[in-house]
Enzyme design. Structure first.
Site, PDB file in Angstrom:
ATOM      1  N   LEU A   1       0.743  -1.298  -0.003  1.00  0.00           N
ATOM      2  CA  LEU A   1       0.192  -0.163   0.069  1.00  0.00           C
ATOM      3  C   LEU A   1       0.845   1.258   0.028  1.00  0.00           C
ATOM      4  O   LEU A   1       0.187   2.362  -0.198  1.00  0.00           O
ATOM      5  CB  LEU A   1      -0.727  -0.117   1.362  1.00  0.00           C
ATOM      6  CG  LEU A   1      -2.085  -1.110   1.447  1.00  0.00           C
ATOM      7  CD1 LEU A   1      -2.888  -0.907   2.857  1.00  0.00           C
ATOM      8  CD2 LEU A   1      -2.918  -0.520   0.314  1.00  0.00           C
TER       9      LEU A   1
ATOM     10  N   GLY B   1       5.637   2.106   3.306  1.00  0.00           N
ATOM     11  CA  GLY B   1       6.934   2.768   3.471  1.00  0.00           C
ATOM     12  C   GLY B   1       7.098   4.181   3.225  1.00  0.00           C
ATOM     13  O   GLY B   1       7.661   4.939   3.715  1.00  0.00           O
TER      14      GLY B   1
ATOM     15  N   ILE C   1       0.825 -14.392  10.714  1.00  0.00           N
ATOM     16  CA  ILE C   1       1.570 -15.099  11.696  1.00  0.00           C
ATOM     17  C   ILE C   1       2.809 -14.459  12.114  1.00  0.00           C
ATOM     18  O   ILE C   1       3.377 -14.333  13.235  1.00  0.00           O
ATOM     19  CB  ILE C   1       1.565 -16.499  11.489  1.00  0.00           C
ATOM     20  CG1 ILE C   1       0.326 -17.262  11.359  1.00  0.00           C
ATOM     21  CG2 ILE C   1       2.444 -17.520  12.507  1.00  0.00           C
ATOM     22  CD1 ILE C   1       0.289 -18.623  10.886  1.00  0.00           C
TER      23      ILE C   1
ATOM     24  N   PRO D   1     -13.235  -3.695   5.171  1.00  0.00           N
ATOM     25  CA  PRO D   1     -11.977  -4.422   5.251  1.00  0.00           C
ATOM     26  C   PRO D   1     -11.103  -3.910   6.434  1.00  0.00           C
ATOM     27  O   PRO D   1     -10.474  -4.431   7.164  1.00  0.00           O
ATOM     28  CB  PRO D   1     -11.314  -4.569   3.948  1.00  0.00           C
ATOM     29  CG  PRO D   1     -12.484  -4.378   2.970  1.00  0.00           C
ATOM     30  CD  PRO D   1     -13.454  -3.582   3.760  1.00  0.00           C
ATOM     31  N   THR D   2     -11.052  -2.421   6.468  1.00  0.00           N
ATOM     32  CA  THR D   2     -10.345  -1.655   7.360  1.00  0.00           C
ATOM     33  C   THR D   2     -10.833  -1.917   8.934  1.00  0.00           C
ATOM     34  O   THR D   2     -10.019  -2.070   9.839  1.00  0.00           O
ATOM     35  CB  THR D   2     -10.347  -0.107   6.945  1.00  0.00           C
ATOM     36  OG1 THR D   2      -9.819   0.039   5.874  1.00  0.00           O
ATOM     37  CG2 THR D   2      -9.380   0.591   8.048  1.00  0.00           C
TER      38      THR D   2
ATOM     39  N   CYS E   1      27.849  -0.437 -11.960  1.00  0.00           N
ATOM     40  CA  CYS E   1      28.273  -1.548 -11.525  1.00  0.00           C
ATOM     41  C   CYS E   1      28.418  -2.672 -12.853  1.00  0.00           C
ATOM     42  O   CYS E   1      29.424  -2.757 -13.313  1.00  0.00           O
ATOM     43  CB  CYS E   1      27.390  -2.179 -10.655  1.00  0.00           C
ATOM     44  SG  CYS E   1      28.170  -3.429  -9.475  1.00  0.00           S
TER      45      CYS E   1
ATOM     46  N   GLY F   1      27.098  -2.563 -15.124  1.00  0.00           N
ATOM     47  CA  GLY F   1      27.025  -1.667 -16.477  1.00  0.00           C
ATOM     48  C   GLY F   1      28.540  -1.280 -16.950  1.00  0.00           C
ATOM     49  O   GLY F   1      28.751  -1.115 -17.832  1.00  0.00           O
TER      50      GLY F   1
ATOM     51  N   HIS G   1      27.366   1.880  -7.035  1.00  0.00           N
ATOM     52  CA  HIS G   1      26.169   2.415  -7.318  1.00  0.00           C
ATOM     53  C   HIS G   1      25.826   3.748  -6.736  1.00  0.00           C
ATOM     54  O   HIS G   1      25.198   3.828  -5.388  1.00  0.00           O
ATOM     55  CB  HIS G   1      25.289   1.163  -6.266  1.00  0.00           C
ATOM     56  CG  HIS G   1      25.077  -0.102  -7.084  1.00  0.00           C
ATOM     57  ND1 HIS G   1      24.351  -0.533  -7.822  1.00  0.00           N
ATOM     58  CD2 HIS G   1      25.974  -1.109  -6.560  1.00  0.00           C
ATOM     59  CE1 HIS G   1      24.740  -1.657  -8.585  1.00  0.00           C
ATOM     60  NE2 HIS G   1      25.589  -2.185  -7.516  1.00  0.00           N
TER      61      HIS G   1
ATOM     62  N   GLU H   1      23.477   5.676  -7.426  1.00  0.00           N
ATOM     63  CA  GLU H   1      22.242   6.142  -7.496  1.00  0.00           C
ATOM     64  C   GLU H   1      21.498   5.929  -5.796  1.00  0.00           C
ATOM     65  O   GLU H   1      20.617   6.420  -5.494  1.00  0.00           O
ATOM     66  CB  GLU H   1      21.373   4.890  -8.178  1.00  0.00           C
ATOM     67  CG  GLU H   1      21.350   3.543  -7.701  1.00  0.00           C
ATOM     68  CD  GLU H   1      22.534   2.540  -8.153  1.00  0.00           C
ATOM     69  OE1 GLU H   1      23.507   3.148  -8.682  1.00  0.00           O
ATOM     70  OE2 GLU H   1      22.244   1.402  -8.409  1.00  0.00           O
TER      71      GLU H   1
HETATM   72  N1  GLN Z   1      27.423  -9.314 -10.946  1.00  0.00           N
HETATM   73  C1  GLN Z   1      28.410  -8.295 -10.755  1.00  0.00           C
HETATM   74  C2  GLN Z   1      29.418  -8.607  -9.673  1.00  0.00           C
HETATM   75  O1  GLN Z   1      29.050  -9.271  -8.813  1.00  0.00           O
HETATM   76  C3  GLN Z   1      27.821  -6.826 -10.803  1.00  0.00           C
HETATM   77  C4  GLN Z   1      27.176  -6.594  -9.360  1.00  0.00           C
HETATM   78  C5  GLN Z   1      26.295  -5.541  -9.539  1.00  0.00           C
HETATM   79  O2  GLN Z   1      26.067  -4.775 -10.461  1.00  0.00           O
HETATM   80  N2  GLN Z   1      25.575  -4.894  -8.512  1.00  0.00           N
HETATM   81  O3  GLN Z   1      30.628  -7.711  -9.808  1.00  0.00           O
END
Ligand code: GLN
Length: 542
Positions: free
Chosen positions: A17, A20, A149, A188-189, A381, A383, A510, A512
């Site tokens: 829903l 988070g 549960i 339901p609520t 990564c 990529g 990463h 991001e």
């Molecule tokens: N599979 C690759 C590795 O383990 C890249 C991992 C990823 O993209 N987070 O290095």
């Protein structure tokens, strides 16, 4: 500092829903009121962490600074609170039991029998309190729905905490709309609240999720049947932009009402920057971004949240430069054996992280196209690893170059397992053993990434086992690939770029995971700037 207070967020009727988002939005508002806030996610599954789960079924695995592999909700919290959280802010059944069993084996229970209540519930309380210390308000979201549960011991623990600390319980529930009677249904609520009461918990607030929003009669009904004051029924309609949810709550004075319930004074509310961000969000010139990934159907559906942090980072970056991103999620398997000319319509191509062999060749094809056609490319990564493979094959002439992850017998393992990781894999020690969390990189002076980050030492979050094979660095460099960021010991390639390209940057990290609405990530911002430039150039040419 004031004593600790708790806001418990529980769910009713169904999962998914946006509990988070509700938790994160409450955190956003209470922070705007000047309080020190943290947020904890309880995941009732038996896995110790989310690291061993398949993202195509469960959504993205979020990575914290301290290397936790966590449910994506923690990413939402970080983005809304604009603060880092620890892996300990995620509590799972697996983690709790692991601690209890380790204590039992170490005779810490002094020979008595160990029980769900009070031993497991006390451990839950300990784990909540350990990460809440030092904060004024701790938000605790219990995953799943009441009546599960798996939830029971957690609900018991928070019931005890609610007696020991000033606290508020928020129930997030769903009101289905019945087309044939033209009515939102509250039943339901009502049942969900009744089930919550079985655990001794009474909701102080109900956040009512519905597609269209609540009306007065429904509020009245919920209030009467659930024993919650009408003013504490908070309307939470479905919105196209989740970053607006705090503002929807603000209008209903949710923060003021919560503070009152917690016995805290309402002194100020300062959230101007957030408001400005939501106003700039998804407006301006459209830029088309291809997100080439692995999208696997599970039953009849595809999980929408596999790359949620990447998508959000693109949105944050776009808002910063005043562009409206149109993100198209492309299944890389569909690029295999087909022409990729159509990628020309995109102003930027992203290849995100991933594991396993599925769709690898399709991603490589997209990278080749981006490199040859001078389309902005961002590799994250996996990529980056695939950008190296593509370059080795098509520029250095190492036709069969590959990663040993996909082809253990490749004659040119340009990507290979990190030596320390080899043993772990052989011993099948998969859980929490990757190169995880924040690691530093040193950027090459004068390089593109150095200009983007505007500093030499950067820190980004990681999650990988493979790396650029040091044996191939020379030949790759000789052909023009620049490794513009390395680990401080110089051993691990962290960033790469192509100098004569509009924007061809990839990183082993990463980035991001660190992008936030109020702190968009510079790599994404620059990537989008280039995409926007390309868009404006092509529309002028037309
Ligand atoms: N599979 C690759 C590795 O383990 C890249 C991992 C990823 O993209 N987070 O290095």
């Amino acid at each position: 500092m004031r004593a600790l207070r708790f806001v418990f967020v529980v769910g009713g009727v169904l999962s998914g829903l946006g509990k988070g988002v509700v938790t994160a939005s409450i955190g956003n508002l209470l922070k705007a009121c000047g309080y020190k806030v943290t947020a904890i996610k309880i995941d009732p599954y038996v896995n110790v962490d989310a690291g061993t789960m398949r993202p195509t079924e469960h959504g993205e695995i979020f990575v914290t600074e301290d290397g936790g592999e966590i449910d994506q909700d923690l990413g939402t919290y970080e983005r809304f609170l604009n603060q880092n959280l620890s892996k300990n802010n995620n509590i799972t059944t697996g983690k709790v039991f692991l601690r209890v069993i380790q204590k039992e084996r170490a005779l810490e229970y002094n020979g008595r029998n160990v029980q769900i209540i009070p031993d497991v519930s006390d451990e839950v309380k300990n784990m909540i309190l350990e990460v809440s210390r030092g904060y004024e308000i701790s938000l605790v979201e219990v995953g799943g729905t009441t009546g599960d549960i798996e939830n029971l011991v957690f609900l018991h623990a928070i019931r005890e905490l609610s007696e020991e600390y000033p606290s508020a319980t928020v129930m997030v529930s769903y009101l289905p709309f019945l087309e044939n009677v033209g009515e939102l249904k509250t039943k339901p609520t009502q049942h969900a609240v009744a089930r919550l009461r079985e655990s001794g918990l009474f909701p102080d607030f109900i956040v009512a999720r519905s597609e269209l929003g609540l009306d007065e009669p429904r509020k009245e009904k919920l209030a009467r049947h659930c024993f919650v004051p009408k003013a504490h029924i908070i309307d939470d309609p479905t919105v196209d932009n989740i970053y607006k949810v705090p503002l929807i709550f603000e209008k209903q004075k949710f923060h003021e009402k919560l503070l009152k319930k917690l016995g805290l004074p309402f002194k100020k509310y300062e959230n101007k920057k957030w408001k400005e961000f939501t106003e700039k969000f998804e407006s301006g010139e459209e830029v088309k971004i291809a997100l080439v990934g692995k999208y696997v159907t599970y039953g009849n559906t595809e999980h929408k949240d596999v790359y949620i942090s990447v998508i959000e980072a693109v949105k944050h970056g776009s808002a910063k430069i005043g562009a409206k991103p149109v993100i198209v999620q492309l299944d890389s398997r569909k690029l295999e054996g087909n022409g990729v000319e159509f990628l020309k319509e995109f102003h930027g191509i992203i290849v995100p992280g991933g594991f396993g062999t599925t769709g690898i060749e399709g991603k490589i094809k997209a990278i080749k196209f981006a490199r040859e056609q001078n389309i902005p490319f961002l590799g994250l990564c996996l990529g980056m690893q695939l950008a190296v493979i593509e370059f080795a094959r098509n520029v250095c002439g190492l036709k069969k170059a590959n990663s040993t992850e996909f082809d253990p017998k490749t004659p040119h393992p340009v990507i290979d397992v990190i030596p320390e990781q080899k043993e772990l894999l052989e011993k099948k020690m998969y859980g929490a053993t990757m190169r995880l969390g924040a690691w530093e990189a040193v950027l090459k002076k004068g390089s593109r990434v150095w200009k983007i980050y505007k500093k030499r030492k950067v820190s980004e979050r990681h999650r990988h086992r493979y790396e650029v094979n040091p044996k191939y660095i020379k030949i790759l460099e000789k052909h023009g690939l620049v490794f513009s960021g390395k680990s401080p010991d110089g051993k691990l390639m962290e960033f790469l770029e192509l100098p004569n390209h509009r924007f061809f940057i990839a990183t082993q990290a990463h980035p991001e995971f660190k992008s936030r609405p109020l702190a968009p990530h510079p790599l994404f911002v620059s990537f989008l700037k280039e995409a926007l430039k390309l868009k404006l150039e092509t529309s002028k040419r037309k």
